[in-house]
Design a protein around this motif. Structure first.
Motif, PDB file in Angstrom:
ATOM      1  N   SER A  86      -6.712  22.391 -41.580  1.00 45.19           N
ATOM      2  CA  SER A  86      -6.344  22.531 -40.158  1.00 45.19           C
ATOM      3  C   SER A  86      -5.298  23.602 -39.915  1.00 45.19           C
ATOM      4  O   SER A  86      -4.880  23.812 -38.781  1.00 45.19           O
ATOM      5  CB  SER A  86      -5.851  21.191 -39.606  1.00 45.19           C
ATOM      6  OG  SER A  86      -4.679  20.771 -40.269  1.00 45.19           O
ATOM      7  N   SER A 125      -3.425  16.735 -43.915  1.00 39.74           N
ATOM      8  CA  SER A 125      -3.066  15.817 -44.991  1.00 39.74           C
ATOM      9  C   SER A 125      -1.571  15.553 -45.026  1.00 39.74           C
ATOM     10  O   SER A 125      -0.766  16.315 -44.478  1.00 39.74           O
ATOM     11  CB  SER A 125      -3.475  16.462 -46.315  1.00 39.74           C
ATOM     12  OG  SER A 125      -2.717  17.656 -46.490  1.00 39.74           O
ATOM     13  N   GLN A 180       4.705  23.158 -44.273  1.00 38.71           N
ATOM     14  CA  GLN A 180       5.188  23.947 -43.129  1.00 38.71           C
ATOM     15  C   GLN A 180       6.123  23.122 -42.246  1.00 38.71           C
ATOM     16  O   GLN A 180       6.362  23.453 -41.100  1.00 38.71           O
ATOM     17  CB  GLN A 180       4.023  24.525 -42.333  1.00 38.71           C
ATOM     18  CG  GLN A 180       3.268  23.543 -41.480  1.00 38.71           C
ATOM     19  CD  GLN A 180       2.908  24.156 -40.131  1.00 38.71           C
ATOM     20  OE1 GLN A 180       3.334  25.258 -39.804  1.00 38.71           O
ATOM     21  NE2 GLN A 180       2.140  23.443 -39.339  1.00 38.71           N
ATOM     22  N   ARG A 230      -1.031  15.428 -26.150  1.00 41.06           N
ATOM     23  CA  ARG A 230      -1.768  16.284 -27.085  1.00 41.06           C
ATOM     24  C   ARG A 230      -3.189  16.523 -26.588  1.00 41.06           C
ATOM     25  O   ARG A 230      -3.713  17.629 -26.672  1.00 41.06           O
ATOM     26  CB  ARG A 230      -1.806  15.653 -28.486  1.00 41.06           C
ATOM     27  CG  ARG A 230      -0.454  15.577 -29.165  1.00 41.06           C
ATOM     28  CD  ARG A 230      -0.596  15.120 -30.609  1.00 41.06           C
ATOM     29  NE  ARG A 230      -1.124  16.207 -31.404  1.00 41.06           N
ATOM     30  CZ  ARG A 230      -0.384  17.107 -32.058  1.00 41.06           C
ATOM     31  NH1 ARG A 230       0.919  17.027 -32.050  1.00 41.06           N
ATOM     32  NH2 ARG A 230      -0.946  18.082 -32.719  1.00 41.06           N
TER      33      ARG A 230
HETATM   34  C1  LIG Z   1      -5.664  20.649 -33.060  1.00 41.08           C
HETATM   35  C2  LIG Z   1      -4.496  20.946 -33.980  1.00 41.08           C
HETATM   36  C3  LIG Z   1      -3.211  20.544 -33.619  1.00 41.08           C
HETATM   37  C4  LIG Z   1      -2.121  20.802 -34.467  1.00 41.08           C
HETATM   38  N1  LIG Z   1      -0.872  20.394 -34.085  1.00 41.08           N
HETATM   39  C5  LIG Z   1       0.192  20.630 -34.886  1.00 41.08           C
HETATM   40  C6  LIG Z   1       1.502  20.201 -34.494  1.00 41.08           C
HETATM   41  O1  LIG Z   1       1.704  19.587 -33.456  1.00 41.08           O
HETATM   42  N2  LIG Z   1       2.549  20.496 -35.314  1.00 41.08           N
HETATM   43  C7  LIG Z   1       2.377  21.146 -36.506  1.00 41.08           C
HETATM   44  O2  LIG Z   1       3.369  21.383 -37.207  1.00 41.08           O
HETATM   45  N3  LIG Z   1       1.130  21.558 -36.911  1.00 41.08           N
HETATM   46  C8  LIG Z   1       0.051  21.309 -36.132  1.00 41.08           C
HETATM   47  N4  LIG Z   1      -1.197  21.727 -36.529  1.00 41.08           N
HETATM   48  C9  LIG Z   1      -1.355  22.474 -37.790  1.00 41.08           C
HETATM   49  C10 LIG Z   1      -1.812  21.590 -38.994  1.00 41.08           C
HETATM   50  O3  LIG Z   1      -2.419  20.407 -38.582  1.00 41.08           O
HETATM   51  C11 LIG Z   1      -0.654  21.255 -39.924  1.00 41.08           C
HETATM   52  O4  LIG Z   1      -0.064  22.440 -40.405  1.00 41.08           O
HETATM   53  C12 LIG Z   1      -1.111  20.421 -41.131  1.00 41.08           C
HETATM   54  O5  LIG Z   1       0.013  19.938 -41.816  1.00 41.08           O
HETATM   55  C13 LIG Z   1      -2.012  21.184 -42.090  1.00 41.08           C
HETATM   56  O6  LIG Z   1      -2.496  20.247 -43.032  1.00 41.08           O
HETATM   57  P1  LIG Z   1      -3.833  20.496 -43.834  1.00 41.08           P
HETATM   58  O7  LIG Z   1      -3.955  19.392 -44.819  1.00 41.08           O
HETATM   59  O8  LIG Z   1      -4.961  20.646 -42.874  1.00 41.08           O
HETATM   60  O9  LIG Z   1      -3.522  21.862 -44.574  1.00 41.08           O
HETATM   61  P2  LIG Z   1      -4.556  23.035 -44.934  1.00 41.08           P
HETATM   62  O10 LIG Z   1      -4.981  23.707 -43.680  1.00 41.08           O
HETATM   63  O11 LIG Z   1      -5.618  22.540 -45.842  1.00 41.08           O
HETATM   64  O12 LIG Z   1      -3.590  24.019 -45.723  1.00 41.08           O
HETATM   65  C14 LIG Z   1      -2.557  24.712 -45.039  1.00 41.08           C
HETATM   66  C15 LIG Z   1      -1.659  25.378 -46.068  1.00 41.08           C
HETATM   67  O13 LIG Z   1      -0.968  24.375 -46.806  1.00 41.08           O
HETATM   68  C16 LIG Z   1      -1.238  24.514 -48.201  1.00 41.08           C
HETATM   69  N5  LIG Z   1      -1.308  23.157 -48.741  1.00 41.08           N
HETATM   70  C17 LIG Z   1      -2.074  22.140 -48.266  1.00 41.08           C
HETATM   71  N6  LIG Z   1      -1.852  21.044 -48.997  1.00 41.08           N
HETATM   72  C18 LIG Z   1      -0.934  21.378 -49.935  1.00 41.08           C
HETATM   73  C19 LIG Z   1      -0.297  20.675 -50.990  1.00 41.08           C
HETATM   74  N7  LIG Z   1      -0.559  19.384 -51.240  1.00 41.08           N
HETATM   75  N8  LIG Z   1       0.586  21.339 -51.774  1.00 41.08           N
HETATM   76  C20 LIG Z   1       0.873  22.632 -51.534  1.00 41.08           C
HETATM   77  N9  LIG Z   1       0.313  23.354 -50.554  1.00 41.08           N
HETATM   78  C21 LIG Z   1      -0.582  22.732 -49.760  1.00 41.08           C
HETATM   79  C22 LIG Z   1      -2.567  25.257 -48.279  1.00 41.08           C
HETATM   80  O14 LIG Z   1      -2.710  25.940 -49.506  1.00 41.08           O
HETATM   81  C23 LIG Z   1      -2.419  26.199 -47.105  1.00 41.08           C
HETATM   82  O15 LIG Z   1      -1.633  27.304 -47.458  1.00 41.08           O
HETATM   83  C24 LIG Z   1      -2.319  21.477 -35.709  1.00 41.08           C
HETATM   84  C25 LIG Z   1      -3.623  21.877 -36.060  1.00 41.08           C
HETATM   85  C26 LIG Z   1      -4.695  21.611 -35.211  1.00 41.08           C
HETATM   86  C27 LIG Z   1      -6.082  22.035 -35.612  1.00 41.08           C
END
Ligand SMILES: Cc1cc2nc3c(=O)[nH]c(=O)nc-3n(C[C@H](O)[C@H](O)[C@H](O)COP(=O)(O)OP(=O)(O)OC[C@H]3O[C@@H](n4cnc5c(N)ncnc54)[C@H](O)[C@@H]3O)c2cc1C
Length: 346
Positions: free
Chosen positions: A54, A118, A125, A223
């Protein structure tokens, strides 16, 4: 642990964009991490981590090396008086964890409901929303250090958390977060509401502590209105959430009408600097909600939120062209460079 070839990555991302991974490993057992991170060909680039997909942008050409998809599970809650230590595996769904904690009467992460992805990516971040950041409740993070080849536990204070950043994000090739422990409070009331729009929706004053389920419902309502709650029926949620972060700039360089919030003003910490609204800058650079350009076919700005870039039926190169157009427009209008929030793979 099985390695597959030429696995399409678009369905594993919320943007639904990008090509295939040359090698793909779905990791369900953290003990397999060492071998999962080692590609078949030692000459190939280091493995890339993917979790909920995401906040990642996959190139149209895909990823030449290996992608490790973190799908580990497990949650342990340990009660310690009024406080509860919640330890979750990296691959657990963040939103499900928030729901489970709220159902158990645990406060601390309720305003972070509805953030996709996740658990393991939340420290990466330092996710935040509606006045709170996850760093505020992180007690410790278990990581695999890819340079040293060892597992280490870092205290929250050692993670160098900042606004949408951490030591993990600053050095993305180094650490795999395998487990996160949160310190939550046992209470039916939410932590004090900080965010004015949330207080408005709840009909309370900032600082009030409404019941946990009411705060969760209010955040999810806000949201949804902003296209920030994943919903296959809402095309505005085919995004990475906010594509740009709010810039921190010298107050003197900001137009008088631009919103501003104080940042760290301790001596030597860059006094006179303020955080401003990326959405305000974009809108006032002439880019409205729903904006499209022929230079970026199949993608657009969300109709609900200027910070979200949405894939309708486009490509990653179109998405990046739209992002570049927006960045250039803001630079021309205000002399400010916008920083991108998601990880853009090359
Ligand atoms: C509709 C929508 C709304 C959102 N709202 C918010 C919000 O309100 N606030 C906010 O902060 N973010 C928001 N996000 C962004 C996102 O959801 C977050 O950043 C989330 O934490 C990303 O998690 P992921 O598992 O999808 O990571 P991924 O997209 O799979 O990975 C993102 C990055 O993290 C790294 N990564 C992932 N898991 C690990 C791990 N275990 N160890 C080391 N590195 C890792 C990956 O290599 C990559 O660089 C939103 C996204 C969407 C689509």
């Amino acid at each position: 642990m099985r390695c597959a070839n030429a696995v399409p990555l678009a369905p594993l991302t919320t943007l639904h964009l990008g090509g295939a991974a040359a090698e793909y490993v779905r990791l369900t057992d953290a003990d397999d991490l060492g071998s999962a991170l080692a590609p078949a060909d030692p000459e190939s680039p280091p493995a890339i981590l993917l979790a909920g997909g995401s906040n990642i942008v996959v190139p149209d050409a895909g990823v030449a090396g290996r992608v490790v998809h973190l799908a580990t599970t497990g949650v342990v809650m340990r009660h310690e008086g009024e406080s509860v230590a919640v330890t979750a595996a990296a691959g657990e769904s963040w939103d499900d964890l928030v729901t489970a904690c709220v159902a158990q009467g645990l406060a601390g992460i309720e305003t972070l409901t509805g953030i996709p992805g996740s658990v393991g990516a939340t420290p990466y971040q330092n996710v935040g929303a509606y006045g709170r950041e996850v760093a505020e409740v992180i007690a410790r993070v278990r990581v695999h250090d890819r340079v040293a080849g060892t597992a280490v536990t870092l205290a929250g204070d050692d993670c160098d958390f900042g606004y949408r950043t951490s030591r993990f994000r600053r050095d993305p090739g180094r650490f795999v977060i395998t487990e996160v422990t949160f310190h939550l409070h046992r209470t039916d009331q939410a932590l004090p509401v900080r965010y004015p729009a949330l207080a408005g929706t709840l009909g309370c004053a900032p600082g009030a502590r409404p019941p946990l389920p009411e705060v969760v419902a209010a955040v999810r309502h806000l949201r949804r209105e902003r296209g920030m709650l994943l919903d296959p029926a809402d095309p505005d949620t085919r995004s990475v959430g906010s594509f740009f972060v709010n810039p921190v700039v010298a107050a003197a360089n900001l137009p008088a009408a631009a919103p501003r919030w104080p940042v760290d003003d301790r001596p030597g910490a860059g006094g006179g600097r303020v955080k401003t609204s990326a959405a305000w800058l974009i809108e006032n650079a002439g880019i409205p909600r729903g904006f499209t350009t022929p230079a970026a076919p199949g993608v657009r700005v969300s109709t609900k939120h200027t910070l979200a870039l949405v894939n309708v039926d486009g490509t990653t190169s179109a998405l990046l062209a739209l992002a570049a157009f927006i960045t250039a427009s803001v630079r021309t209008a205000f002399g400010i460079d916008l920083d991108v929030e998601p990880r853009i793979l090359t």
